[in-house]
Motif scaffolding. Structure first.
Motif, PDB file in Angstrom:
ATOM      1  N   ALA A 101       0.736  -1.246  -0.139  1.00 56.09           N
ATOM      2  CA  ALA A 101      -0.014  -0.027   0.074  1.00 56.09           C
ATOM      3  C   ALA A 101       0.912   1.242   0.022  1.00 56.09           C
ATOM      4  CB  ALA A 101      -0.839  -0.032   1.189  1.00 56.09           C
ATOM      5  N   GLU A 102       1.837   1.223   0.675  1.00 51.81           N
ATOM      6  CA  GLU A 102       2.818   2.613   0.646  1.00 51.81           C
ATOM      7  C   GLU A 102       3.337   2.633  -0.499  1.00 51.81           C
ATOM      8  OE1 GLU A 102       4.030   2.247   5.403  1.00 51.81           O
ATOM      9  OE2 GLU A 102       5.198   1.193   3.995  1.00 51.81           O
ATOM     10  N   ALA A 103       4.120   1.404  -1.239  1.00 54.39           N
ATOM     11  CA  ALA A 103       4.674   1.570  -2.566  1.00 54.39           C
ATOM     12  C   ALA A 103       3.804   1.931  -3.520  1.00 54.39           C
ATOM     13  CB  ALA A 103       5.273   0.234  -2.808  1.00 54.39           C
ATOM     14  N   GLY A 104       2.276   1.559  -3.442  1.00 60.07           N
ATOM     15  CA  GLY A 104       1.194   2.169  -4.373  1.00 60.07           C
ATOM     16  C   GLY A 104       0.983   3.592  -4.387  1.00 60.07           C
ATOM     17  N   ARG A 105       1.056   3.924  -2.834  1.00 56.70           N
ATOM     18  CA  ARG A 105       0.912   5.312  -2.844  1.00 56.70           C
ATOM     19  C   ARG A 105       1.932   6.143  -3.601  1.00 56.70           C
ATOM     20  NH1 ARG A 105      -0.172   9.736   0.136  1.00 56.70           N
ATOM     21  NH2 ARG A 105      -2.341  10.101   0.986  1.00 56.70           N
ATOM     22  N   ARG A 106       3.084   5.801  -3.182  1.00 61.19           N
ATOM     23  CA  ARG A 106       4.407   6.600  -3.514  1.00 61.19           C
ATOM     24  C   ARG A 106       4.442   6.389  -5.063  1.00 61.19           C
ATOM     25  NH1 ARG A 106       7.091   3.669   0.444  1.00 61.19           N
ATOM     26  NH2 ARG A 106       7.867   2.367  -1.114  1.00 61.19           N
ATOM     27  N   TYR A 107       3.928   5.458  -5.824  1.00 60.37           N
ATOM     28  CA  TYR A 107       4.003   5.474  -7.220  1.00 60.37           C
ATOM     29  C   TYR A 107       3.040   6.380  -7.706  1.00 60.37           C
ATOM     30  CZ  TYR A 107       2.927   3.233 -11.938  1.00 60.37           C
ATOM     31  OH  TYR A 107       2.577   3.100 -12.962  1.00 60.37           O
ATOM     32  N   LEU A 108       2.070   6.836  -7.096  1.00 60.14           N
ATOM     33  CA  LEU A 108       1.338   7.816  -7.731  1.00 60.14           C
ATOM     34  C   LEU A 108       2.006   9.280  -7.776  1.00 60.14           C
ATOM     35  CD1 LEU A 108      -2.283   7.369  -5.721  1.00 60.14           C
ATOM     36  CD2 LEU A 108      -1.541   6.838  -8.274  1.00 60.14           C
ATOM     37  N   THR A 109       3.013   9.441  -7.061  1.00 63.59           N
ATOM     38  CA  THR A 109       3.833  10.768  -6.854  1.00 63.59           C
ATOM     39  C   THR A 109       5.357  10.387  -7.465  1.00 63.59           C
ATOM     40  OG1 THR A 109       4.750  10.432  -4.782  1.00 63.59           O
ATOM     41  CG2 THR A 109       2.737  11.707  -5.200  1.00 63.59           C
ATOM     42  N   ASP A 110       5.589   9.310  -7.669  1.00 63.97           N
ATOM     43  CA  ASP A 110       7.164   8.843  -8.136  1.00 63.97           C
ATOM     44  C   ASP A 110       6.589   7.652  -9.157  1.00 63.97           C
ATOM     45  OD1 ASP A 110       9.650   8.252  -8.892  1.00 63.97           O
ATOM     46  OD2 ASP A 110      10.166   7.576  -6.773  1.00 63.97           O
ATOM     47  N   PRO A 111       6.513   7.800 -10.288  1.00 65.26           N
ATOM     48  CA  PRO A 111       6.230   6.772 -11.193  1.00 65.26           C
ATOM     49  C   PRO A 111       7.206   5.658 -11.529  1.00 65.26           C
ATOM     50  CG  PRO A 111       5.874   8.814 -12.359  1.00 65.26           C
ATOM     51  CD  PRO A 111       6.651   9.289 -11.103  1.00 65.26           C
ATOM     52  N   GLY A 112       8.512   5.939 -10.945  1.00 63.60           N
ATOM     53  CA  GLY A 112       9.585   4.797 -10.774  1.00 63.60           C
ATOM     54  C   GLY A 112       9.467   3.974  -9.920  1.00 63.60           C
ATOM     55  N   THR A 113       8.351   4.200  -8.934  1.00 61.54           N
ATOM     56  CA  THR A 113       8.138   2.994  -7.942  1.00 61.54           C
ATOM     57  C   THR A 113       7.359   1.641  -8.785  1.00 61.54           C
ATOM     58  OG1 THR A 113       8.099   4.632  -6.158  1.00 61.54           O
ATOM     59  CG2 THR A 113       7.180   2.407  -5.880  1.00 61.54           C
ATOM     60  N   ASP A 114       7.730   0.586  -8.368  1.00 52.26           N
ATOM     61  CA  ASP A 114       6.993  -0.443  -8.886  1.00 52.26           C
ATOM     62  C   ASP A 114       5.919  -0.850  -7.972  1.00 52.26           C
ATOM     63  OD1 ASP A 114       8.657  -0.939 -10.813  1.00 52.26           O
ATOM     64  OD2 ASP A 114      10.015  -2.346  -9.756  1.00 52.26           O
ATOM     65  N   LEU A 115       4.834  -1.247  -8.726  1.00 56.16           N
ATOM     66  CA  LEU A 115       3.573  -1.829  -7.872  1.00 56.16           C
ATOM     67  C   LEU A 115       3.717  -3.344  -7.550  1.00 56.16           C
ATOM     68  CD1 LEU A 115       0.544  -0.175  -9.906  1.00 56.16           C
ATOM     69  CD2 LEU A 115       1.202   0.179  -7.543  1.00 56.16           C
ATOM     70  N   ASP A 116       3.113  -3.528  -6.461  1.00 53.12           N
ATOM     71  CA  ASP A 116       3.263  -5.019  -6.171  1.00 53.12           C
ATOM     72  C   ASP A 116       2.015  -5.507  -5.239  1.00 53.12           C
ATOM     73  OD1 ASP A 116       3.979  -7.778  -5.493  1.00 53.12           O
ATOM     74  OD2 ASP A 116       5.114  -7.181  -3.587  1.00 53.12           O
ATOM     75  N   GLU A 117       1.236  -6.429  -5.823  1.00 51.97           N
ATOM     76  CA  GLU A 117      -0.019  -6.611  -5.534  1.00 51.97           C
ATOM     77  C   GLU A 117      -0.160  -7.707  -4.187  1.00 51.97           C
ATOM     78  OE1 GLU A 117      -2.394  -6.338  -9.569  1.00 51.97           O
ATOM     79  OE2 GLU A 117      -0.304  -6.422  -9.468  1.00 51.97           O
TER      80      GLU A 117
END
Length: 258
Positions: A241-257
Motif C-alpha cells: 500500500a505504501e509503495a502504491g501510494r508513492r507510485y502516484l507521485t514517483d512513477p519509478g516505483t513498482d507496484l506489487d499486489e
C-alpha cells in the motif's frame, strides 16, 4: 485485560472456528506447492507445470474418493493454492479453472455450520486472487468486479464478526489491490483514498510492537505451519500500500499486489 487476552489468543491461534485442516497430508501438499512456486520463480516453467499438474491429479483423486468434509476442505484449499501459482505464472485459463473449482467446493462447504466462516473467507480470497489475475493480465474491468466482490464479502464478514482480525487484514489487502487497479486506470484520487483506507485498517488491527519480538514469534509459527502467519502477511500488505501510494507521485516505483 479480557480484551487483551482475547486479542492475544487471536494472534497466536487464529479464529476459533474454521481452522485450516492440519495433517501430514496438508504439510506434504504445501511442500509440493512451495516446490512448484520455487521452480517457476527460478525460471523452470516446465517443471512448475508438471508439479502443478501432479497436485491437481492428487486433488481430483481425493475429491472423487473421499467425500467427507475434511477431505473436501483440503481439495477446495488445494485448488485455491494451485490457482495462486498459476496466477503468478500468468496462466489465465489454468488459474480460472482452479479458482472455479475452489469456488464451487467452498460454496458447498458453506452450507455446513462448522465450515461456514472458513468457506466465506476463502470465497472472498478467490475473488481477490481473480482480481489480481485480471489486474496483471487484463481486462481491468474484470479486476474491478472481482475485487469489489472480495471487498464486499470481507466487509460483511467484518460486520458479522468484528473481532476477526485475520479477515480485517485480508480486507486491507483487497482494498490495496483495488487501489492498484484504480491507479492503473488513472483514477488517482480514488486510488489514494483506497490506499489510505488499507493502511488505516492495518494500523487499527495490528497493535504496535517496536521490539521485534512479535515478528520473531510469528516467524516461528509460520515455520512450524509451513505457511506465513497473517500477522506477517500484514507487513507485506502495508509495504504494498505504501509503495502504491508513492507510485502516484514517483512513477519509478513498482507496484506489487497483495
Amino acid at each position: 485485560m479480557a480484551t487483551f487476552l482475547q486479542n492475544l489468543k487471536q494472534f497466536l491461534f487464529g479464529r476459533p472456528q474454521g481452522q485450516p485442516y492440519q495433517s501430514a497430508r496438508l504439510n506434504e501438499f504445501w511442500a509440493a506447492l512451495n516446490a512448484a512456486t520455487n521452480s517457476w520463480r527460478s525460471g523452470n516453467t516446465a517443471l512448475a507445470e508438471q508439479q502443478c499438474q501432479a497436485m491437481i491429479h492428487q486433488l481430483q483423486e481425493i475429491a472423487n474418493e473421499q467425500t467427507d468434509i475434511t477431505s473436501q476442505r483440503f481439495v477446495a484449499g488445494g485448488f485455491f493454492d494451485v490457482g495462486g501459482v498459476y496466477r503468478e505464472m500468468e496462466r489465465v485459463p489454468d488459474a480460472e479453472r482452479c479458482f472455479a473449482i475452489a469456488i464451487e467446493k467452498f460454496e458447498s462447504l458453506s452450507s455446513h455450520f462448522t465450515e461456514a466462516r472458513y468457506a466465506d473467507s476463502m470465497l472472498a480470497g478467490c475473488q481477490n486472487q481473480l482480481g489480481m489475475l485480471y489486474s496483471d493480465c487484463g481486462p481491468l474491468d474484470q479486476a474491478e468486479t472481482a475485487l469489489d466482490n472480495a471487498i464486499a464479502r470481507r466487509k460483511r464478514i467484518m460486520s458479522e464478526v468484528p473481532d476477526d482480525m485475520e479477515n480485517r487484514i485480508y480486507l486491507a489487502g483487497a482494498i490495496c489491490n483495488r487501489a492498484h487497479v484504480a491507479s492503473k486506470l488513472g483514477q488517482r484520487e480514488s486510488a489514494i483514498s483506497l490506499y489510505d483506507q488499507s493502511l488505516q485498517l492495518i494500523d487499527e488491527t495490528i497493535p504496535p510492537c517496536d521490539c521485534g519480538c512479535r515478528d520473531a514469534i510469528f516467524s516461528a509459527i509460520s515455520e512450524l505451519n509451513g505457511h506465513p502467519h497473517w500477522v506477517l502477511t500484514a507487513h507485506r500488505f502495508r509495504q504494498n500500500a505504501e509503495a502504491g501510494r508513492r507510485y502516484l507521485t514517483d512513477p519509478g516505483t513498482d507496484l506489487d499486489e497483495s
